[in-house]
Design a protein around this motif. Structure first.
Motif, short mmCIF file in Angstrom:
data_model
loop_
_atom_site.label_atom_id
_atom_site.label_comp_id
_atom_site.label_asym_id
_atom_site.label_seq_id
_atom_site.Cartn_x
_atom_site.Cartn_y
_atom_site.Cartn_z
N THR A 1 -9.85 -0.49 -6.58
CA THR A 1 -10.11 0.88 -5.71
C THR A 1 -11.18 0.78 -4.28
O THR A 1 -11.07 1.39 -3.42
CB THR A 1 -9.54 2.24 -5.97
OG1 THR A 1 -10.04 2.56 -6.35
CG2 THR A 1 -7.53 2.31 -5.67
N TYR B 1 -6.60 12.12 -1.84
CA TYR B 1 -5.16 11.42 -3.21
C TYR B 1 -6.47 10.83 -4.68
O TYR B 1 -5.41 10.70 -4.94
CB TYR B 1 -5.59 9.51 -2.36
CG TYR B 1 -4.70 10.35 -1.29
CD1 TYR B 1 -2.76 11.12 -1.06
CD2 TYR B 1 -5.35 9.56 0.60
CE1 TYR B 1 -2.48 11.28 0.59
CE2 TYR B 1 -4.63 10.57 1.45
CZ TYR B 1 -3.21 10.01 1.21
OH TYR B 1 -2.59 10.44 2.41
N THR C 1 2.31 1.56 -3.35
CA THR C 1 1.87 2.45 -4.56
C THR C 1 1.85 3.77 -3.91
O THR C 1 1.74 4.67 -5.56
CB THR C 1 0.33 1.54 -4.48
OG1 THR C 1 -0.11 1.60 -3.50
CG2 THR C 1 0.80 0.15 -5.05
N HIS C 2 1.35 4.24 -2.75
CA HIS C 2 1.25 5.58 -3.25
C HIS C 2 2.53 5.99 -2.91
O HIS C 2 2.41 8.05 -3.24
CB HIS C 2 0.52 5.80 -1.75
CG HIS C 2 -0.89 5.61 -1.79
ND1 HIS C 2 -1.59 6.20 -2.16
CD2 HIS C 2 -1.46 4.65 -1.02
CE1 HIS C 2 -2.88 6.59 -1.86
NE2 HIS C 2 -2.79 4.84 -1.32
N LYS C 3 3.63 5.92 -2.73
CA LYS C 3 4.92 6.88 -3.34
C LYS C 3 5.07 6.70 -4.56
O LYS C 3 5.88 7.41 -5.24
CB LYS C 3 6.32 6.11 -2.46
CG LYS C 3 5.87 6.15 -0.80
CD LYS C 3 7.07 5.35 -0.36
CE LYS C 3 7.38 5.53 1.28
NZ LYS C 3 8.56 5.20 1.67
N PHE D 1 0.76 -1.01 0.20
CA PHE D 1 0.06 0.24 0.56
C PHE D 1 1.13 1.04 0.45
O PHE D 1 0.47 2.36 -1.06
CB PHE D 1 -0.95 0.09 1.17
CG PHE D 1 -1.74 1.14 1.49
CD1 PHE D 1 -2.68 1.54 0.64
CD2 PHE D 1 -1.55 2.49 1.95
CE1 PHE D 1 -3.58 2.18 0.50
CE2 PHE D 1 -2.12 3.75 2.37
CZ PHE D 1 -3.56 3.54 1.85
N VAL D 2 1.58 1.50 0.75
CA VAL D 2 2.89 2.50 1.79
C VAL D 2 3.51 2.68 -0.17
O VAL D 2 3.83 3.66 -0.83
CB VAL D 2 3.80 2.11 2.44
CG1 VAL D 2 4.68 3.38 2.05
CG2 VAL D 2 2.99 2.22 3.30
N ARG E 1 2.45 7.21 -6.78
CA ARG E 1 1.51 7.41 -7.40
C ARG E 1 2.33 8.96 -7.22
O ARG E 1 1.86 10.04 -7.75
CB ARG E 1 0.64 6.96 -6.52
CG ARG E 1 -0.58 6.06 -7.37
CD ARG E 1 -2.29 6.24 -6.16
NE ARG E 1 -2.44 4.93 -7.39
CZ ARG E 1 -2.69 3.82 -6.56
NH1 ARG E 1 -2.44 4.14 -5.10
NH2 ARG E 1 -3.26 2.35 -6.72
N GLU E 2 2.37 9.34 -5.75
CA GLU E 2 3.22 10.60 -5.32
C GLU E 2 4.30 11.07 -6.67
O GLU E 2 4.70 12.42 -6.61
CB GLU E 2 4.04 10.37 -3.89
CG GLU E 2 4.11 12.12 -3.60
CD GLU E 2 4.31 11.69 -2.57
OE1 GLU E 2 5.09 13.08 -1.81
OE2 GLU E 2 4.37 11.05 -1.26
N ASN F 1 -4.13 11.63 -7.12
CA ASN F 1 -2.81 10.45 -7.58
C ASN F 1 -3.54 9.11 -8.17
O ASN F 1 -3.01 8.83 -9.12
CB ASN F 1 -2.09 10.70 -6.08
CG ASN F 1 -2.00 11.72 -5.45
OD1 ASN F 1 -2.07 12.78 -5.93
ND2 ASN F 1 -0.85 10.50 -4.67
N TYR F 2 -5.18 8.64 -7.67
CA TYR F 2 -5.41 7.54 -8.37
C TYR F 2 -5.73 8.37 -9.85
O TYR F 2 -5.73 6.94 -10.86
CB TYR F 2 -6.88 6.98 -8.04
CG TYR F 2 -6.08 6.25 -6.79
CD1 TYR F 2 -5.93 5.11 -6.59
CD2 TYR F 2 -6.27 6.90 -5.44
CE1 TYR F 2 -5.90 4.00 -5.35
CE2 TYR F 2 -5.85 6.64 -4.08
CZ TYR F 2 -6.15 5.29 -4.21
OH TYR F 2 -5.61 4.03 -2.93
#
Length: 199
Positions: free
Chosen positions: A188, A195, A25-27, A22-23, A29-30, A198-199
């Motif tokens: 999702t 967020y 994937t968000h990194k 999870f972390v 996207r960021e 980002n998605y």
């Protein structure tokens, strides 16, 4: 994957815990948001909007239901994703430009999250991301009416047809939202406003 990949599936594929995936994937996207190329779009640009986070489960009894079309009865987290997609040059034109890429479809996509599909946001964003003199293809939403003053704007009425007889459509934007909805429904499920971009 074309329609996204869940953190659970990524965790299984990488052999790590869900939290780690999870972390990660968000990194990713960021980092994509920070490296976003904001060069202006040119040629034929397709525009459309789609709403997310707007569904409210209706009451069981019809007498208890209220009109969700009214703004006072809508969710405060409802947002519109506005997409601008640059269509690829036809293969014949690409060969004249000495390009080896025979791609058909969109070559660049820029998205924005706005409160609603409205004229003020549409014209402000179009001025920012679309080169003057480009052709804009959109549907008959009144939000796109001001574009006629600045761009060669072509419209299609989706109540009667998907594409006009002379080939005008906004199918590049529609295809983006087809994949976007598959990601939403299949991967999702919900988007937090913070967020959503980002998605």
């Amino acid at each position: 994957a074309v329609k996204g990949i869940s953190a659970l599936q990524l965790g299984r594929d990488l052999g790590v815990q869900y939290k780690t995936a999870f972390v990660l994937t968000h990194k990713i996207r960021e980092s994509l948001m920070e490296q976003r190329d904001m060069a202006q779009l040119t040629g034929e640009v397709h525009i459309d909007g789609a709403y997310v986070n707007g569904h409210i489960r209706p009451k069981n009894k019809k007498a208890d239901r209220i009109d969700r079309r009214l703004a006072i009865h809508q969710k405060p987290t409802k947002r519109c994703v506005l997409v601008f997609r640059q269509r690829a040059l036809p293969a014949a034109l690409q060969s004249q430009n000495n390009s080896n890429d025979a791609t058909i479809g969109a070559t660049k996509t820029i998205t924005f999250v706005v409160k609603s599909e409205n004229q003020a946001d549409v014209i402000k964003l179009a001025d920012r991301v679309v080169v003057q003199g480009s052709t804009i293809c959109a549907d008959e939403s009144p939000a796109y009416d001001p574009l006629h003053a600045k761009y060669d704007t072509k419209r299609v009425n989706h109540q009667t047809e998907y594409s006009t007889d002379d080939g005008v459509s906004n199918n590049m934007a529609e295809s983006y939202f087809a994949r976007f909805r598959r990601m939403q429904y299949g991967q999702t499920h919900k988007f937090g406003i913070e967020y959503l971009a980002n998605y």
